[in-house]
Every structure is written in structure tokens, then in C-alpha cells.
Design an enzyme around this catalytic site. Structure first.
Site, mmCIF file in Angstrom:
data_model
loop_
_atom_site.group_PDB
_atom_site.id
_atom_site.type_symbol
_atom_site.label_atom_id
_atom_site.label_comp_id
_atom_site.label_asym_id
_atom_site.label_seq_id
_atom_site.Cartn_x
_atom_site.Cartn_y
_atom_site.Cartn_z
ATOM 1 N N ASP A 15 28.344 -36.377 15.247
ATOM 2 C CA ASP A 15 28.610 -37.605 16.022
ATOM 3 C C ASP A 15 27.693 -38.791 15.709
ATOM 4 O O ASP A 15 27.206 -39.457 16.635
ATOM 5 C CB ASP A 15 28.544 -37.285 17.534
ATOM 6 C CG ASP A 15 29.596 -36.289 17.987
ATOM 7 O OD1 ASP A 15 30.384 -35.808 17.153
ATOM 8 O OD2 ASP A 15 29.626 -35.967 19.197
ATOM 9 N N LYS A 117 36.899 -34.250 17.833
ATOM 10 C CA LYS A 117 36.833 -33.410 19.035
ATOM 11 C C LYS A 117 36.853 -34.297 20.266
ATOM 12 O O LYS A 117 36.520 -35.472 20.193
ATOM 13 C CB LYS A 117 35.568 -32.548 19.007
ATOM 14 C CG LYS A 117 34.299 -33.373 18.984
ATOM 15 C CD LYS A 117 33.070 -32.495 18.853
ATOM 16 C CE LYS A 117 31.805 -33.319 18.878
ATOM 17 N NZ LYS A 117 31.612 -34.104 20.111
ATOM 18 N N CYS A 162 25.821 -32.613 22.226
ATOM 19 C CA CYS A 162 26.719 -32.078 21.203
ATOM 20 C C CYS A 162 25.994 -31.242 20.151
ATOM 21 O O CYS A 162 26.547 -30.253 19.667
ATOM 22 C CB CYS A 162 27.542 -33.200 20.588
ATOM 23 S SG CYS A 162 28.738 -33.848 21.793
HETATM 24 C C1 VGL Z 1 28.124 -36.647 23.342
HETATM 25 C C2 VGL Z 1 28.094 -37.191 25.542
HETATM 26 C C3 VGL Z 1 29.447 -37.450 25.524
HETATM 27 C C4 VGL Z 1 27.358 -36.215 22.127
HETATM 28 C C5 VGL Z 1 29.484 -36.883 23.288
HETATM 29 O O1 VGL Z 1 27.801 -36.486 20.998
HETATM 30 O O2 VGL Z 1 26.279 -35.602 22.323
HETATM 31 N N1 VGL Z 1 27.449 -36.795 24.464
HETATM 32 N N2 VGL Z 1 30.131 -37.296 24.386
#
Ligand code: VGL
Ligand code: ZN
Length: 216
Positions: A15, A117, A162
Site C-alpha cells: 500500500d 484489496k 496492513c
Molecule cells: C490501511 C487503514 C485502512 C493500511 C488500509 O494500508 O494499513 N490502513 N486501510
């Protein structure tokens, strides 16, 4: 600790998207992880050492269950979802927006797979392997097994969400799993980093430094 890197190793880059980094010229920053962009040069350098690199991309529809606005609530509280507790976040990584795009400084042309995702409205997915019900697979374990990739090095954002859940699930699903600590940054809600470190310790997931790979 890691020995030499092998052709069966993969770097899993979690991410590294505009919304998880400080905004640049008004782009991104919706859920900025403090110093999120600081990991990018480290990840770019690490990626050059790996034959196999996989990127994940948080990819939410409007009115996603994880958005505080969906519930008329403030961010960072929790709700009881059908699958358990769900933290509420500012709206982030909306499908096909600039916020959901990879950070422009991320430079990994040989990345082999982009795994999206969190694309179902009624379930979030922190983990790259299983959605937040801890049973719906994303397909990543099958992909890795079919390609005989057996050892995973995790980097990216956010360390305490994540990266945490991806590492735990990867290990549970039978992959040798290592987290490169200085190539990740945390959202840092109360206790989340301490809980993450405890979870890694009890799962026998080593935390290493990028220097152990970049300058062994
Ligand atoms: C994430 C919060 C919400 C992450 C993704 O990538 O850690 N955290 N969505
Ligand atoms: Zn998300």
C-alpha cells in the site's frame, strides 16, 4: 539472519499509495501515515535486490464499510461489523482516484503483480491474504504457491495495520515471513505498534533492518 536472497524470495510492498503518504501538491494524504513517504527510497533500493516483487493496492468503493462517513461517525472509532470490530477511517484509496494511485516516487518497473484489496463494500481487507473476516482469500497464497515463492519480505504502509495483518496471515499460511522494519511506518493509534510487535514476536516473525539486505 536472512542468508542470501534466493530466487524463491519475494518482496511484498504493501500500500505505498498517495493517500497513505503526506500530500504532494494537494494529491493524496487522506490517511497519511507519519513519514509514510520516507520508506520509498528504501523500498526502491530493496526492490532491485529481488527477482520477484508484488505490490498491494488498497482499493475501496464509495460508501465502504471502513469509512467513518458511511456511518456518520468520526474517524478512528470502531464499529461492530458482522465479521468483528472494524476501525473507521477517513475516506481513502477510492477506486481509480489519484489518492489510490501508487506514490509517484515508487520506482519498481519489474513488479510482477498488483494485488488490489478492500474492493468489496461490506468487508475491509487489511491483509494481502485474507479479508477482515479472516476467511475470504484474496488469491495471493495460491499465486505464491503456484509460482513456488516461499519466503516473503514485507515492507510498506501501514506497519500496524496492513503490514501487520499481511505478515501474520502469510506466516500462518505457511510462508517464511520477515518484516523489514525501517521500510515500514505506522499509523500509530493507541497501542497499535506495541500490539503489532507482540504479534510478530509470538508468531516468530523476525523484524530486520534494510541494511541487512542492502549492505550485508
Ligand atoms: C490501511 C487503514 C485502512 C493500511 C488500509 O494500508 O494499513 N490502513 N486501510
Ligand atoms: Zn483501506
Amino acid at each position: 539472519m536472512t542468508g542470501n536472497l534466493q530466487p524463491t524470495d519475494a518482496l511484498l510492498v504493501i500500500d505505498v499509495q498517495n493517500d497513505f503518504c503526506p500530500a504532494v501538491n494537494g494529491v493524496g494524504g487522506a490517511l497519511a501515515v507519519p513519514e509514510g513517504d520516507k520508506v520509498i527510497p528504501i523500498i526502491n533500493a530493496l526492490a532491485k535486490k529481488f527477482d520477484h516483487v508484488i505490490l498491494t493496492q488498497d482499493w475501496h468503493p464509495t460508501q465502504h464499510i471502513s469509512f467513518a462517513t458511511t456511518h456518520n461517525r468520526q474517524p478512528y472509532g470502531t464499529i461492530e461489523a458482522p465479521y468483528g470490530q472494524q476501525t473507521l477511517w477517513p475516506e481513502h484509496c477510492l477506486q481509480h482516484t489519484e489518492g489510490a494511485a501508487f506514490h509517484p516516487a515508487l520506482d519498481i518497473p519489474h513488479a510482477e503483480l498488483i494485488l488490489r484489496k478492500g474492493f468489496r463494500r461490506h468487508i475491509d481487507s487489511y491483509s494481502a491474504f485474507l479479508e477482515n473476516d479472516h476467511r475470504t482469500p484474496t488469491g495471493l497464497a495460491g499465486y505464491l504457491r503456484e509460482r513456488s515463492l516461499t519466503r516473503l519480505f514485507l515492507v510498506g504502509l501501514a506497519y500496524d495495520f496492513c503490514v501487520r495483518y499481511s505478515a501474520i496471515d502469510g506466516k500462518t499460511l505457511g510462508f517464511e515471513t520477515i518484516v523489514i522494519e525501517d521500510a515500514a511506518r505506522a499509523v500509530n493509534l493507541p497501542n497499535t505498534v506495541a500490539e503489532t510487535n507482540r504479534a510478530f514476536a509470538s508468531a516468530n516473525i523476525p523484524r530486520i533492518q534494510s541494511s541487512e539486505i542492502l549492505a550485508p
